[in-house]
Design an enzyme around this catalytic site. Structure first.
Site, PDB file in Angstrom:
ATOM      1  N   HIS A 163       2.724  26.273  11.919  1.00 47.47           N
ATOM      2  CA  HIS A 163       2.116  25.567  13.044  1.00 47.47           C
ATOM      3  C   HIS A 163       0.837  24.809  12.675  1.00 47.47           C
ATOM      4  CE1 HIS A 163       1.248  24.883  17.372  1.00 47.47           C
ATOM      5  NE2 HIS A 163       2.512  25.208  17.556  1.00 47.47           N
TER       6      HIS A 163
ATOM      7  N   HIS B 160      10.121  24.562  14.493  1.00 43.37           N
ATOM      8  CA  HIS B 160       8.778  24.221  15.006  1.00 43.37           C
ATOM      9  C   HIS B 160       7.733  24.377  13.898  1.00 43.37           C
ATOM     10  CE1 HIS B 160       5.875  23.389  18.098  1.00 43.37           C
ATOM     11  NE2 HIS B 160       5.407  24.618  18.213  1.00 43.37           N
TER      12      HIS B 160
ATOM     13  N   HIS C 147       6.353  27.935  26.601  1.00 45.53           N
ATOM     14  CA  HIS C 147       6.111  28.753  25.411  1.00 45.53           C
ATOM     15  C   HIS C 147       6.699  30.146  25.546  1.00 45.53           C
ATOM     16  CE1 HIS C 147       3.375  25.403  24.812  1.00 45.53           C
ATOM     17  NE2 HIS C 147       3.431  25.693  23.520  1.00 45.53           N
TER      18      HIS C 147
ATOM     19  N   ASP D  40       8.393  27.303  22.958  1.00 48.57           N
ATOM     20  CA  ASP D  40       7.874  27.160  21.599  1.00 48.57           C
ATOM     21  C   ASP D  40       7.154  28.419  21.113  1.00 48.57           C
ATOM     22  OD1 ASP D  40       8.709  24.573  22.032  1.00 48.57           O
ATOM     23  OD2 ASP D  40       6.796  23.640  21.499  1.00 48.57           O
ATOM     24  N   ASP D  41       7.024  28.495  19.802  1.00 47.01           N
ATOM     25  CA  ASP D  41       6.104  29.402  19.102  1.00 47.01           C
ATOM     26  C   ASP D  41       6.625  30.820  18.890  1.00 47.01           C
ATOM     27  OD1 ASP D  41       4.485  27.196  19.237  1.00 47.01           O
ATOM     28  OD2 ASP D  41       2.944  28.104  20.503  1.00 47.01           O
TER      29      ASP D  41
HETATM   30 ZN   LIG Z   1       3.694  25.198  19.184  1.00 50.46          ZN
END
Ligand SMILES: [Zn+2]
Length: 227
Positions: free
Chosen positions: A100, A96, A189, A46-47
């Site tokens: 955020h 995603h 991540h 993620d991210d």
């Molecule tokens: Zn995230």
């Protein structure tokens, strides 16, 4: 043979022998892969994308792993070449959100904007139109789900949290991946150095258990053979 039919058979010794002999190439990626995959798990990062994405992708490629990258729209817009690199490395790109936020504290209009702008940013970068959505922090509610449905997105949380976002050691990340069973998904991540360091051992551990890194089905939300 359809891939689904092959998957249902790969665990039998006879089919493994046939696959090893190279007679079952149709429908499988390669005979060797069909012979060694007794199940599939979903690795997720993620991210991203970020300046760390090339190192992550290199390690995944070197270790024969494919994964789903849940990108933030703001970073897909900032690092479009890395979205392309993810696809080129065999990754599946999911949504995603754009910035955020805690979506469950936002209005429906804001949630819609977060999701739709990310769909556009990822598509514009060459990542295709995502079919999977991971809400930030895994936080969801009926409003979030309604917006996901509007964009044809399947909500994907996780079965195992590697805790890499929380300072987990490389050993701890490897041990988290060792808990995965067929069909399950692990949260990791794009940015922790310990995560990149864990990838070779994650690959070794999965192979030892005859598990392969698969795609996440937009229909079921479970890890399946790449289709
Ligand atoms: Zn995230």
């Amino acid at each position: 043979m359809k891939p689904s039919a092959l998957r249902s058979l790969v665990a039998t010794p006879a089919v493994i022998a046939l696959a090893a002999a190279g007679t079952l190439a149709a429908g499988a990626n390669t005979p060797a892969q069909a012979a060694t995959c007794g199940g599939y798990v979903g690795l997720t990062f993620d991210d991203g994308p970020s300046g760390n994405t090339p190192a992550l992708l290199n390690s995944l490629k070197q270790n024969g792993l494919r994964a789903t990258t849940f990108n933030e729209g703001q970073y897909a817009a900032a690092y479009p070449a890395q979205v392309k690199a993810e696809v080129a490395a065999g990754m599946w790109v999911g949504n995603h959100s754009y910035t955020h936020p805690h979506l469950t504290q936002q209005t429906q209009a804001t949630i819609d904007s977060e999701i739709s702008r990310t769909q556009q940013a990822i598509a514009a970068a060459g990542g295709g139109t995502p079919k999977l959505f991971r809400p930030p922090y895994g936080e969801t509610n009926a409003t979030v789900k309604a917006v996901e449905a509007k964009y044809g997105l399947k909500e994907i949380i996780w079965d195992v949290d590697s805790q890499d976002w929380n300072g987990a050691s490389t050993d701890a990340i490897v041990q988290a991946a060792a808990r995965l069973t067929n069909g399950q998904i692990i949260l990791m991540h794009d940015w922790p150095a310990n995560t990149v360091a864990a990838i070779p051992r994650i690959a070794q551990g999965l192979a030892a258990r005859t598990l392969c890194a698969g795609m996440i089905s937009p229909q079921t939300g479970r890890a399946v053979a790449p289709g």
